[in-house]
Design an enzyme around this catalytic site. Structure first.
Site, PDB file in Angstrom:
ATOM      1  N   HIS A   1     -30.505  33.192 -23.308  1.00 13.20           N
ATOM      2  CA  HIS A   1     -30.284  32.938 -24.734  1.00 13.20           C
ATOM      3  C   HIS A   1     -31.369  32.071 -25.344  1.00 13.20           C
ATOM      4  O   HIS A   1     -31.140  31.403 -26.335  1.00 13.20           O
ATOM      5  CB  HIS A   1     -28.919  32.270 -24.950  1.00 13.20           C
ATOM      6  CG  HIS A   1     -27.770  33.136 -24.564  1.00 13.20           C
ATOM      7  ND1 HIS A   1     -27.389  33.300 -23.261  1.00 13.20           N
ATOM      8  CD2 HIS A   1     -26.953  33.913 -25.299  1.00 13.20           C
ATOM      9  CE1 HIS A   1     -26.353  34.135 -23.202  1.00 13.20           C
ATOM     10  NE2 HIS A   1     -26.079  34.529 -24.418  1.00 13.20           N
TER      11      HIS A   1
ATOM     12  N   GLU B   1     -24.262  45.147 -31.171  1.00  9.49           N
ATOM     13  CA  GLU B   1     -25.532  45.111 -31.900  1.00  9.49           C
ATOM     14  C   GLU B   1     -26.062  46.511 -32.172  1.00  9.49           C
ATOM     15  O   GLU B   1     -26.534  46.807 -33.255  1.00  9.49           O
ATOM     16  CB  GLU B   1     -26.578  44.310 -31.116  1.00  9.49           C
ATOM     17  CG  GLU B   1     -26.462  42.809 -31.271  1.00  9.49           C
ATOM     18  CD  GLU B   1     -25.283  42.235 -30.510  1.00  9.49           C
ATOM     19  OE1 GLU B   1     -24.704  42.954 -29.670  1.00  9.49           O
ATOM     20  OE2 GLU B   1     -24.940  41.074 -30.763  1.00  9.49           O
TER      21      GLU B   1
END
Lengths: 398, 83, 336
Positions: free
Chosen positions: C138, C69
């Site tokens: 998550h 990322e």
């Protein structure tokens, strides 16, 4: 009673088939023992029990396919087993109970409420909106019961109080004078005046455009406390003119006229609720316009509350009367005995006027004189009014 | 100062000049000189009171804008807007 | 709104399809626009948003990135500075934590630090929220954190129109814009005008007018809030539902006007309550509408725990219509 359920033997296992039981009711089992064989997609798997105790009852038969989680057997755990033998005393070690079956979350538990904050003693709880409304209407919050959380006063509590209150009765004017007695006195004086005083009446129109312009310019630069009204200029003009025309300033007493040494200008003031008085401004001819204005304001203020000094009532040597800008063009007053004249001012109107040969709109003020014919006559009266006119043409010199 | 406070001040000061008037029954669009039976001296007293009370100097040319309750609230609200 | 004959009838569309349509539309309008992220190309997107786009636009404009990322967000920032208009897709806000330095210290700061020499006209799309049993790591809702940062805009489209329309407007913005798509909304289906186009990105919307209480929310919580409003209406309470749409900047004007009217507010925010966007909104209401309030402000947020895995505990941890109804009734001083 504990339950032994079909375990999940793989992330995607949904059901299993029981193919063999290794235990039967009343068998003792301990944690980790193999108790059954289950057929799954991945093959036959031996399954262990996690409780220690005694098998009570087999619930599912061999060959049955059941979903994951289905109870397969029940067992009595060790503590229960012992309890069956003797009366249970309060267990010293906590009973090893199977984990409670979680209920499906139909109604998720409401979050714990915020810690309840109790109001400080002596402090009133009211919402900001409620406080504001109460203050606007002068309501005392301590007299209102709150319906909001924790007894707080909310808007609808204040609104309910307002709706239940009768509208306050209109206040009567706070008057120190007895209006009834005043009316009677006026009646007596006016009747006597008309009986005894031979009145003559003169009227004169004064162009006060210059006066108004001078006032506007002067007032624009001043705070309200220092502003002048046209009435103050008019009063000063009358007071100044009287120095040249003493026949209008004094008293008819004992069959003759006595000119007054000073000019004490009586100002006719209407009292709210129905009344009339004409207290005097002493030595009005010696005051500046600003001082005269201040004196007029003071008089009007005191008149509201009926606080007039007796000297003010008695000492007026002439009276000036004005109905103001909501009145009429010309006002012919009745002389207050023992005075010998009354000057009236109408409202300022805009009229077409000839100035230096051209017709223009000008502000015109009609001034009148009601005179006592025993003391003065029309000729003097006319000159008196013309003098007032002349003085008003030079307001800066007043 | 919001409209509610302005109305309160107006009622109080006009009430000092015309104490017998019930302001709940005064049409907010009516000419105050008629409705309250007040003259130019009363108007000046009122303007002076506004100055004393909320520190606002109102010029003579603006007097007509304050001659109704609604007009006075609008005028004073605009003048009292915080910069 | 009248539909004249020439306009096509609305079509049944999912939120996912609306986002896809927005990306296609942007790519067609401006050749500088491209999509980059993990699994956006061959896989068609973790949530199937970019399914079919690789075939349509080719690998130069639909770019699969390595699993990094920080790296690919940085690359997107560089591309934007160099004149491109990238749409960086970070799979979920959970993974954006690995790109936080890029977003905060580069994307949000470069214009200011360069004395206006460089801007970063970048759009970052992220999925957010809980509800699919993806457990503690998550299931975050961190849009409130991002709304704290000056130099960027933060959007939360909740409706089909906004999913379809916010992207192009965001791409036109010369500064970074973050778009948060709640994972529970992707399957949501409804009618969408066939010619639906760009929408504004700085105004809140009143989704339901009311007079008794303002329910202020965004994103995945909007539909739970609307459901709560329906339940409240059955009990005689008319709730006004405000959809924030833009989390940074907040549309103070719309929010404050609503609460000045209703005098009561509950803010519904899927983030944890401490230091939340809900806290910011409540403070703004105190600053701007204090004297109009008739009750303390309230909020419904996620429970202050790492989001659990088991379904019933996960649902218990996040806002629900029942919690919203209960909070509203408490504010109104009603029991039960």
């Amino acid at each position: 009673m504990a339950e032994f359920r079909m375990p999940s033997l793989g992330a995607d296992m949904e059901a299993g088939t029981l193919v063999e039981w290794m235990v039967k009711p009343s068998d003792k089992v301990k944690r980790g023992d193999i108790v059954a064989v289950v057929e799954t997609q991945k093959g036959a798997i031996e399954i262990e029990i996690f409780e220690t105790g005694v098998i009570e009852k087999i619930l599912v038969d061999i060959g049955t396919k059941v979903p994951v989680g289905t109870p397969l057997a029940t067992l009595r755990t060790k503590v229960e087993a012992e309890a069956g033998v003797k009366e249970p005393a309060a267990p010293e070690a906590p009973a090893i109970m199977p984990p409670p079956i979680p209920k499906p979350a139909e109604a998720p538990p409401i979050a714990a409420a915020l810690p309840e904050v109790s109001p400080l003693p002596g402090r009133l709880r009211a919402s900001p909106a409620a406080r504001q409304l109460a203050q606007a209407h002068g309501l005392d919050l301590t007299t209102i019961t709150g319906s909001g959380a924790g007894g707080a006063i909310v808007l609808k509590d204040v609104e309910a109080r307002l709706a239940s209150m009768p509208s306050p009765p209109p206040k009567k004017p706070v008057i120190g004078l007895d209006l009834g007695a005043m009316r009677a006195a006026i009646a007596a004086a006016m009747a006597r005046s008309k009986r005894e005083i031979p009145h003559y009446y003169l009227q004169h129109q004064v162009d006060v455009t210059g006066c108004e312009a001078w006032l506007a310019e002067r007032n624009a630069a001043r705070p309200p406390q220092s502003r002048l009204l046209l009435g103050a200029l008019a009063a000063k003009a009358v007071a100044s003119a009287l120095r040249r025309f003493p026949a209008f300033n004094g008293f008819w007493q004992n069959g003759k006229f006595e000119a007054a040494p000073a000019v004490h200008l009586g100002m006719a003031i209407a009292i709210r609720g129905g009344g009339l008085a004409a207290p005097a401004i002493h030595d009005a001819d010696r005051l500046s316009c600003d001082e005269l204005m201040a004196a007029m304001r003071d008089l009007v203020q005191r008149m509201r509350f009926g606080r007039i000094r007796s000297s003010e009532i008695a000492d007026a040597t002439i009276t000036v009367s004005s109905l103001g800008e909501r009145g009429v063009e010309a006002l012919f007053g009745i002389i207050y005995p023992p005075q010998v004249a009354i000057v009236g001012f109408g409202k300022v109107v805009t009229r077409p006027w000839v100035v230096e040969g051209i017709i223009q709109p000008r502000s015109i003020l009609t001034v009148t004189l009601s005179g006592d014919h025993r003391v003065s006559d029309g000729h003097a009266g006319a000159l008196f009014l013309v003098e007032i006119d002349r003085l008003l043409q030079e307001p800066e010199k007043l | 100062m919001n409209a509610l406070d302005i109305r309160t001040v107006l009622r109080e000061e006009l009430g000092n000049i015309a104490p017998e008037i019930d302001f709940n029954s005064v049409d907010p669009k009516a000419d105050l000189r008629e409705a309250l039976d007040i003259d130019s001296m009363d108007v000046l007293t009122f303007i002076t009171a506004i100055h004393t009370r909320i520190g606002l100097v109102i010029p003579e040319v603006d007097y007509p804008k304050l001659m109704t309750l609604d007009g006075a609230v609008t005028y004073l609200s605009a003048k009292l807007q915080p910069r | 709104m009248q539909q004249d004959q020439a306009r096509p009838a609305p079509q049944e569309t999912t939120y996912r399809e609306a986002v896809r349509a927005a990306i296609r539309d942007a790519m067609q309008r401006d050749e500088r626009v491209f999509l980059m992220g993990e699994d956006v190309g061959r896989y068609g997107g973790c949530y199937a948003v970019s399914k079919g786009l690789l075939a349509e636009f080719g690998p130069k404009r639909i770019r699969d990135t390595p699993l990094s990322e920080s790296g690919f967000t940085g690359a997107g920032i560089g591309a934007a500075m160099a004149g491109m208009r990238p749409i960086v897709e970070v799979m979920t806000v959970n993974f954006s934590l690995l790109a936080l330095d890029q977003i905060l210290n580069n994307a949000a700061s470069i214009r200011s630090m360069s004395g206006n020499q460089f801007g970063v006209p970048l759009v970052i799309r992220m999925a957010t929220g809980a509800g699919r049993q993806l457990a503690a790591q998550h299931s975050h809702s961190l849009e409130g954190w991002y709304a704290h940062i000056p130099g960027i805009k933060v959007l939360a489209p909740a409706t089909l129109e906004d999913a379809r329309g916010m992207l192009w407007t965001a791409l036109e913005d010369p500064d970074p814009v973050l778009i948060f798509e709640n994972i529970m909304l992707y399957n949501m289906s409804g009618p969408l005008a066939a010619d639906a186009g760009p929408v504004d990105i700085d105004k809140a919307a009143i989704r339901r007018a009311g007079r008794d209480i303002s329910l202020i929310t965004y994103g995945g919580s909007l539909f739970k809030t609307l459901e709560a409003a329906t339940q409240l209406a059955a009990e005689g309470v008319e709730a006004e539902v405000v959809d924030l749409r833009s989390l940074r900047p907040l549309d103070d004007e719309t929010i404050v006007a609503s609460v000045r009217k209703t005098r009561r507010a509950v803010v519904i925010d899927e983030g944890w309550r401490s230091g939340s966007l809900a806290a910011e909104i409540c403070m703004r209401l105190v600053e701007q509408a204090f004297f109009d309030l008739d009750a303390p402000l309230a909020r419904v947020c996620s429970e202050e725990v790492p989001i659990p895995y088991p379904s019933h505990l996960e649902q218990a941890a996040i806002p629900q219509a029942t919690k919203i109804v209960a909070a509203a009734k408490r504010v109104l001083g009603r029991e039960g």
